[in-house]
Design a protein around this motif. Structure first.
Motif, PDB file in Angstrom:
ATOM      1  N   ASN A  94       0.807  -1.221   0.000  1.00 13.23           N
ATOM      2  CA  ASN A  94       0.000   0.000   0.000  1.00 13.23           C
ATOM      3  C   ASN A  94       0.841   1.272   0.000  1.00 13.23           C
ATOM      4  N   PHE A  95       2.141   1.146  -0.149  1.00 11.59           N
ATOM      5  CA  PHE A  95       3.020   2.313  -0.167  1.00 11.59           C
ATOM      6  C   PHE A  95       2.610   3.246  -1.299  1.00 11.59           C
ATOM      7  N   GLY A  96       2.529   4.538  -0.991  1.00  7.69           N
ATOM      8  CA  GLY A  96       1.938   5.487  -1.931  1.00  7.69           C
ATOM      9  C   GLY A  96       2.845   6.053  -3.001  1.00  7.69           C
ATOM     10  N   ASN A  97       4.168   5.737  -2.980  1.00  9.94           N
ATOM     11  CA  ASN A  97       5.101   6.240  -3.981  1.00  9.94           C
ATOM     12  C   ASN A  97       5.025   7.765  -4.087  1.00  9.94           C
ATOM     13  N   ALA A  98       4.620   8.302  -5.232  1.00 14.78           N
ATOM     14  CA  ALA A  98       4.579   9.760  -5.409  1.00 14.78           C
ATOM     15  C   ALA A  98       3.606  10.412  -4.437  1.00 14.78           C
ATOM     16  N   ARG A  99       2.540   9.725  -4.064  1.00 15.76           N
ATOM     17  CA  ARG A  99       1.601  10.279  -3.084  1.00 15.76           C
ATOM     18  C   ARG A  99       2.283  10.436  -1.724  1.00 15.76           C
ATOM     19  N   PHE A 100       3.117   9.466  -1.379  1.00 11.18           N
ATOM     20  CA  PHE A 100       3.865   9.544  -0.123  1.00 11.18           C
ATOM     21  C   PHE A 100       4.751  10.777  -0.122  1.00 11.18           C
TER      22      PHE A 100
ATOM     23  N   ARG B 109       4.392  13.526  -1.914  1.00  9.07           N
ATOM     24  CA  ARG B 109       3.570  14.734  -1.853  1.00  9.07           C
ATOM     25  C   ARG B 109       3.153  15.026  -0.412  1.00  9.07           C
ATOM     26  N   ASN B 110       2.770  13.989   0.325  1.00  9.29           N
ATOM     27  CA  ASN B 110       2.358  14.185   1.715  1.00  9.29           C
ATOM     28  C   ASN B 110       3.514  14.722   2.560  1.00  9.29           C
ATOM     29  N   VAL B 111       4.731  14.188   2.329  1.00 10.85           N
ATOM     30  CA  VAL B 111       5.901  14.674   3.070  1.00 10.85           C
ATOM     31  C   VAL B 111       6.162  16.136   2.730  1.00 10.85           C
ATOM     32  N   PHE B 112       6.055  16.481   1.449  1.00  9.94           N
ATOM     33  CA  PHE B 112       6.273  17.869   1.029  1.00  9.94           C
ATOM     34  C   PHE B 112       5.269  18.806   1.706  1.00  9.94           C
ATOM     35  N   GLU B 113       3.998  18.439   1.697  1.00  6.08           N
ATOM     36  CA  GLU B 113       2.971  19.292   2.294  1.00  6.08           C
ATOM     37  C   GLU B 113       3.183  19.452   3.797  1.00  6.08           C
ATOM     38  N   LYS B 114       3.601  18.372   4.465  1.00  8.64           N
ATOM     39  CA  LYS B 114       3.871  18.464   5.903  1.00  8.64           C
ATOM     40  C   LYS B 114       5.092  19.335   6.173  1.00  8.64           C
ATOM     41  N   ALA B 115       6.095  19.235   5.297  1.00  9.11           N
ATOM     42  CA  ALA B 115       7.328  20.012   5.479  1.00  9.11           C
ATOM     43  C   ALA B 115       7.065  21.504   5.377  1.00  9.11           C
ATOM     44  N   ILE B 116       6.280  21.920   4.388  1.00 18.21           N
ATOM     45  CA  ILE B 116       6.013  23.359   4.253  1.00 18.21           C
ATOM     46  C   ILE B 116       5.089  23.847   5.364  1.00 18.21           C
ATOM     47  N   GLN B 117       4.265  22.957   5.917  1.00 20.81           N
ATOM     48  CA  GLN B 117       3.451  23.330   7.078  1.00 20.81           C
ATOM     49  C   GLN B 117       4.333  23.537   8.307  1.00 20.81           C
ATOM     50  N   CYS B 118       5.309  22.647   8.471  1.00 22.08           N
ATOM     51  CA  CYS B 118       6.244  22.786   9.592  1.00 22.08           C
ATOM     52  C   CYS B 118       7.091  24.044   9.425  1.00 22.08           C
ATOM     53  N   GLN B 119       7.480  24.355   8.193  1.00 21.45           N
ATOM     54  CA  GLN B 119       8.221  25.593   7.945  1.00 21.45           C
ATOM     55  C   GLN B 119       7.382  26.806   8.319  1.00 21.45           C
ATOM     56  N   ALA B 120       6.104  26.772   7.962  1.00 28.27           N
ATOM     57  CA  ALA B 120       5.205  27.886   8.278  1.00 28.27           C
ATOM     58  C   ALA B 120       5.077  28.058   9.789  1.00 28.27           C
ATOM     59  N   ASN B 121       4.983  26.962  10.516  1.00 25.99           N
ATOM     60  CA  ASN B 121       4.901  27.050  11.981  1.00 25.99           C
ATOM     61  C   ASN B 121       6.171  27.666  12.557  1.00 25.99           C
ATOM     62  N   ARG B 122       7.306  27.299  11.995  1.00 28.31           N
ATOM     63  CA  ARG B 122       8.580  27.850  12.473  1.00 28.31           C
ATOM     64  C   ARG B 122       8.695  29.338  12.170  1.00 28.31           C
ATOM     65  N   LEU B 123       8.354  29.731  10.951  1.00 30.29           N
ATOM     66  CA  LEU B 123       8.508  31.134  10.546  1.00 30.29           C
ATOM     67  C   LEU B 123       7.486  32.043  11.202  1.00 30.29           C
TER      68      LEU B 123
ATOM     69  N   ASP C 194      12.464  21.215   9.681  1.00 30.82           N
ATOM     70  CA  ASP C 194      11.135  21.098   9.064  1.00 30.82           C
ATOM     71  C   ASP C 194      10.888  19.674   8.616  1.00 30.82           C
ATOM     72  N   LEU C 195      11.891  19.053   8.007  1.00 27.44           N
ATOM     73  CA  LEU C 195      11.737  17.681   7.498  1.00 27.44           C
ATOM     74  C   LEU C 195      11.646  16.677   8.641  1.00 27.44           C
ATOM     75  N   LYS C 196      12.400  16.920   9.713  1.00 25.53           N
ATOM     76  CA  LYS C 196      12.313  16.008  10.859  1.00 25.53           C
ATOM     77  C   LYS C 196      10.911  16.015  11.445  1.00 25.53           C
ATOM     78  N   GLN C 197      10.325  17.202  11.535  1.00 22.27           N
ATOM     79  CA  GLN C 197       8.948  17.278  12.010  1.00 22.27           C
ATOM     80  C   GLN C 197       7.978  16.619  11.034  1.00 22.27           C
ATOM     81  N   ALA C 198       8.243  16.758   9.751  1.00 29.39           N
ATOM     82  CA  ALA C 198       7.353  16.197   8.721  1.00 29.39           C
ATOM     83  C   ALA C 198       7.347  14.676   8.753  1.00 29.39           C
ATOM     84  N   PHE C 199       8.460  14.066   9.073  1.00 31.21           N
ATOM     85  CA  PHE C 199       8.554  12.603   9.073  1.00 31.21           C
ATOM     86  C   PHE C 199       8.112  11.983  10.391  1.00 31.21           C
TER      87      PHE C 199
END
Length: 355
Positions: free
Chosen positions: A309-315, A317-331, A349-354
């Motif tokens: 069930n691994f999402g490949n490109a969807r996975f 995309r989800n990491v990217f969206e979480k990363a920019i959300q974490c960046q927004a929280n930081r900034l 940001d990436l550590k929080q996203a994962f």
């Protein structure tokens, strides 16, 4: 000073004035009724046009542009997703896809075969009948929908289809809940896909509903439309490899119409990293060197531990969206952020996203 008018004249004038007021009142009412009538007619025309735009169905048409095939199917509502053909060269877009080298070769080979058969027909030579319907097999998020859109436009370029658009659906858009609903649904889907491609994601689910289900009716109706509109309708079915093979084998009609399979391999860690970089470029972001190294490690680990069930490109995309959300929280805790601050994704940001 004597009276200007006699009593009889005054009475006559009063009657005339009253008549004038009555006439003006009647005219005002008539004008308002006329205006209301025009508004009602306009509203009726608007509703009629809206109904026509929906092609006589209750489905919602969601026009979406090209993108990475990382959208999860919408199983909560019946929806037709219509992807209109873009003006870009489909062959160039095929080559620009990240990874999928075996898929690209299969599509190029199919296009070359069709071209040569068309040339044979033009020279009056015999040409075997071709089935343009396809089976896409592979895991979620491996580019099946994106390639289907490209194939639709290649078919248009080859003269197989007049429009080359793609209509995407799944089980929820084809099978009704009650008797008499399924065949009309399938027919409406096929009508919307005429002169283009009908793409059915997770098509194996059509025949997994049990004896009380209407999946067999959906398949039978689909096969009939594929025969009746064989010069105007191409169908591409997609899903997990083993399930799709079982699905095709459930019906001799499916076996005879779907005889070309294209398998979509899972993305490698390096390809997933390239997809993440693509999201960064498209959305005007950058990544720090520490964040880049960490991202590569985490993507490698995710691939090593993946299940079916691994999402490949969807996975990704989800990491990217979480990363920019974490960046927004930081900034949000900082003031006077510069353009560099607003575009840079850091290690934290990436550590929080994962997590």
């Amino acid at each position: 000073m004597g009276n200007f008018f006699t009593s009889k004249q005054i009475t006559t004038i009063a009657i005339c004035v009253a008549v004038i007021f009555v006439v003006l009142g009647v005219l005002t009412v008539l004008i308002e009724v006329s205006d209301d009538g025009e508004q009602t007619e306009n509203n009726t025309e608007t509703r009629y046009d809206s109904d026509n735009n929906q092609q006589g169905s209750n489905y919602k048409f969601d026009i979406k542009s090209e993108g990475v095939d990382d959208e999860a199917p919408d199983t909560d509502s019946d929806e037709v997703k219509v992807k209109e053909p873009l003006e870009r060269d489909p062959y160039e877009e095929l080559e620009e896809l990240i990874g999928l080298e075996s898929v690209k070769e299969e599509v190029r080979s199919l296009a070359n075969y069709v071209k040569v058969q068309k040339q044979r027909e033009q020279q009056g030579l015999k040409s075997p009948k071709l089935s343009y319907h396809l089976v896409f097999t592979g895991s979620p998020g491996t580019g099946k929908t994106t390639v289907a859109r490209i194939v639709a436009r290649i078919y248009k370029d080859l003269g197989i289809l007049k429009k080359g658009h793609l209509v995407e659906t799944d089980r929820s858009g084809l099978i009704g809940q009650y008797v008499g609903q399924t065949a009309p649904r399938v027919n409406m889907m096929c009508d919307s896909a005429l002169n283009g491609v009908l793409f059915i994601d997770e098509a194996y689910a059509l025949t997994q509903g049990g004896q009380q289900d209407y999946g067999d009716e959906a398949v039978a109706t689909l096969l009939k439309r594929m025969e009746d509109d064989r010069d105007r309708l191409v169908v591409i079915v997609a899903g997990y490899t083993d399930e799709m093979k079982d699905f095709i084998n459930t019906n001799p009609g499916l076996q005879s119409r779907f005889n070309r399979y294209i398998n979509f391999p899972d993305y490698t860690p390096a390809e997933l990293y390239d997809i993440f970089l693509m999201y960064l470029r498209k959305n005007q972001y950058n990544i720090s060197s520490e964040g880049s190294s960490y991202l590569k490690q985490q993507l490698k680990k995710a691939v090593e531990l993946k299940d079916r069930n691994f999402g490949n490109a969807r996975f990704v995309r989800n990491v990217f969206e979480k990363a920019i959300q974490c960046q927004a929280n930081r900034l949000s805790k900082e003031q006077n952020n510069t353009a560099d601050d607003l575009t840079l994704i850091k290690l934290e940001d990436l550590k929080q996203a994962f997590k």
